[in-house]
Design an enzyme around this catalytic site. Structure first.
Site, mmCIF file in Angstrom:
data_model
loop_
_atom_site.group_PDB
_atom_site.id
_atom_site.type_symbol
_atom_site.label_atom_id
_atom_site.label_comp_id
_atom_site.label_asym_id
_atom_site.label_seq_id
_atom_site.Cartn_x
_atom_site.Cartn_y
_atom_site.Cartn_z
ATOM 1 N N CYS A 1 0.867 -1.310 -0.123
ATOM 2 C CA CYS A 1 0.014 -0.012 0.003
ATOM 3 C C CYS A 1 0.774 1.176 -0.045
ATOM 4 C CB CYS A 1 -0.953 0.128 1.247
ATOM 5 S SG CYS A 1 -0.406 -0.298 2.867
ATOM 6 N N HIS B 1 -1.598 7.337 4.525
ATOM 7 C CA HIS B 1 -0.674 6.235 4.889
ATOM 8 C C HIS B 1 0.747 6.549 4.365
ATOM 9 C CE1 HIS B 1 -0.439 1.752 5.885
ATOM 10 N NE2 HIS B 1 0.438 2.455 6.510
#
Length: 538
Positions: free
Chosen positions: A77, A136
């Site tokens: 990710c 993130h």
């Protein structure tokens, strides 16, 4: 008389032509980029799913173009998001050390604020820009102590506005951040990081059942009101609402909206209206809520008369994960990564080959398909070309302008090679034409060997979904399996046969090509390929 007639025509039509050209110049296309989380190649109806219903995303494909050979630059990710924003392979980050795994809770911003980003490309050309959803990529410099303002962050990378989850829906803090502040924050009750495993005194969070799959316990105390704003079961509704509101507020301006959903990353917590709505357990329900979110965005574009002048791109940050939710979906008959080998985190195709759909009415042929090799790292150069800038001006050779593949049907490949990063640097992979070379045995992803493990992967997991690979037998790697892997994806996209021993000359060429990308060795071998000049953001 002829001269007078010509003069009349010029005098009459030239102003109209000028108005038309001026109008076109005044209305550059809007761009909406929906970046799903952990959505696999087989998770959408238009890509073959039968146990879930995705009418809104399928409509994008029907009205636009589907790509069958699209990839994330990383099967993980955080590095995938790094590639999307910077147009740079993740192994170049951190001074050449690369970024390989998810950014930890205390990570500072991992993107150099001097780098040109996809948001900068638009902002520098008069666009309004927003990032909504999963971030993130860290906040602050060095270690993030979670003290406001949370800077540098999205606002320092070209975004005018940010709202969303600072890390991911499976990791704390379980709060929303708006711009550089914690939503519902209170100086008298600050957010305090306790540390990993120190959750006894942590602020309570939404209760979820075990079948929702793994979620890390909270590691923060304080910020009680801020935590109350966040509910796992309403994240989809909140983000969809924010997207609609932001589009409405900025409909008079050219805009770039980066909507990074938490769907369908674990835990699987669909809203009440979607629970039990699919035939693939909570995993499928979460997909169908994601489809609803996309529908809310496209409906808003239509209501404001923006659809015809908006490029909508839908894709995913990496392939699907065979966690508890994924396993339950597979048992129900759903194929999370289609017929591809492997899963999220790994170098096999299931880890990084992802859905990619683009719609722009009048510009992209409806119902069209493309087998061009493309990657999310290409969006920087593609967007530069879209706003009328020379893609070469971004001075980043990792990013290739794919606009011709969106708008037309090039007869030749626009991208000849592609670097693909799994979680383990040892398994860095290279694609060239039909060939995929992985520099080690296995996928380099999750290695859990037991079905009950959250990070299940490797041979036993491939057997669970019915994948076949010549290096694997009875759920284990064969003792005589080659030390590395070569696949002919044109004839064997499922990667059933490792042909490493059959094509030694191809192996030699691919090994050399892969090594040319490794920063510590590449400078002497191929300085041009690895030179990454500093870019001014303007």
């Amino acid at each position: 008389m002829k001269v007078n007639s010509l003069a009349f025509l010029v005098c009459f039509f030239l102003p109209l032509m000028t108005v038309s050209i001026s109008h076109a110049a005044d209305t550059p296309p809007n761009v909406v980029l929906v970046f799903a989380d952990d959505l696999g190649y087989g998770d959408l109806g238009c890509y073959g799913a039968t146990k879930v219903q995705t009418p809104n995303i399928d409509r994008l494909a029907k009205e636009g173009r589907m790509f069958s050979d699209a990839h994330s630059a990383s099967a993980v990710c955080t590095p995938s998001r790094y590639a999307l924003l910077t147009g740079e392979y993740p192994l170049r980050a951190n001074g050449g050390k690369g970024v390989w795994g998810p950014a930890p809770v205390t990570s500072g911003l991992i993107v150099d604020t001097d780098k040109l980003t996809t948001a900068d490309v638009f902002k520098n050309n008069g666009y309004k820009t927003a990032a909504l959803g999963k971030w993130h990529l860290g906040f602050g410099e060095g270690t993030n102590n979670w003290q406001e303002p949370l800077r540098p962050g999205p606002l320092d990378l070209g975004f005018d506005y940010y709202f969303g989850l600072p890390v991911v829906n499976s990791a704390p803090p379980y709060v929303y951040v708006e711009n550089d502040r914690i939503v519902g924050g209170d100086p008298a009750d600050p957010l305090v990081y306790l540390g990993r495993g120190q959750h006894k005194d942590a602020t309570p969070i939404t209760k979820i059942p075990p079948e929702a799959s793994q979620r890390t316990p909270n590691m923060f105390k304080g910020a009680v009101e801020a935590h109350k704003h966040y509910n796992d079961y309403t994240v989809g509704t909140v983000l969809a609402g924010k997207a609609v509101d932001w589009i409405t507020a900025n409909k008079q301006n050219p805009f770039f909206l980066y909507l990074a959903t938490t769907h369908i990353h674990h835990p699987f917590t669909p809203g009440e209206n979607f629970q039990g709505s699919s035939q693939a357990e909570l995993y499928g329900d979460f997909i169908q809520e994601l489809d609803w979110m996309v529908g809310q965005v496209t409906k808003s574009l239509e209501e404001h008369g923006l659809s015809d002048n908006t490029l909508v791109i839908f894709t995913s940050d990496n392939g699907a994960m065979l966690n508890l939710g994924g396993r339950n979906a597979v048992r129900a008959g759903h194929r999370i990564n289609g017929d591809l080998l492997g899963f999220k985190f790994g170098a096999w195709e299931g880890g990084h080959r992802v859905p990619f759909i683009a719609r722009w009415p009048g510009k992209i042929a409806p119902g069209s398909k493309s087998d061009q090799l493309i990657c999310n790292v290409d969006l920087l150069a593609t967007f530069a070309a879209l706003v009328g800038k020379d893609p070469e001006s971004v001075e980043n050779k990792d990013s290739i302008n794919m606009l011709p593949a969106l708008l037309g049907d090039p007869s030749e490949p626009l991208r000849e090679e592609l670097l693909l990063a799994p979680h383990k640097p040892s398994h860095l992979a290279i694609r060239k034409g039909k060939w995929l070379y992985i520099g080690a045995r296995g996928s380099g992803g999750f290695s859990g060997s037991k079905e009950h493990q959250h990070a299940w992967g490797g041979p036993p997991a491939t057997a669970f979904v019915g994948s076949v690979n010549s290096d694997i037998e009875n759920g284990r790697y064969k003792p005589d399996a080659p030390r590395a892997q070569l696949y002919d994806l044109q004839n064997d996209v499922r990667q059933t046969q490792n042909v490493y021993n059959r094509f030694p000359e191809v192996v030699k060429e691919m090994e050399a090509l892969l090594e040319s990308y490794r920063p510590q060795k590449a400078a002497a071998k191929n300085p041009k390929r690895n030179r990454q000049p500093k870019v001014t953001k303007q």
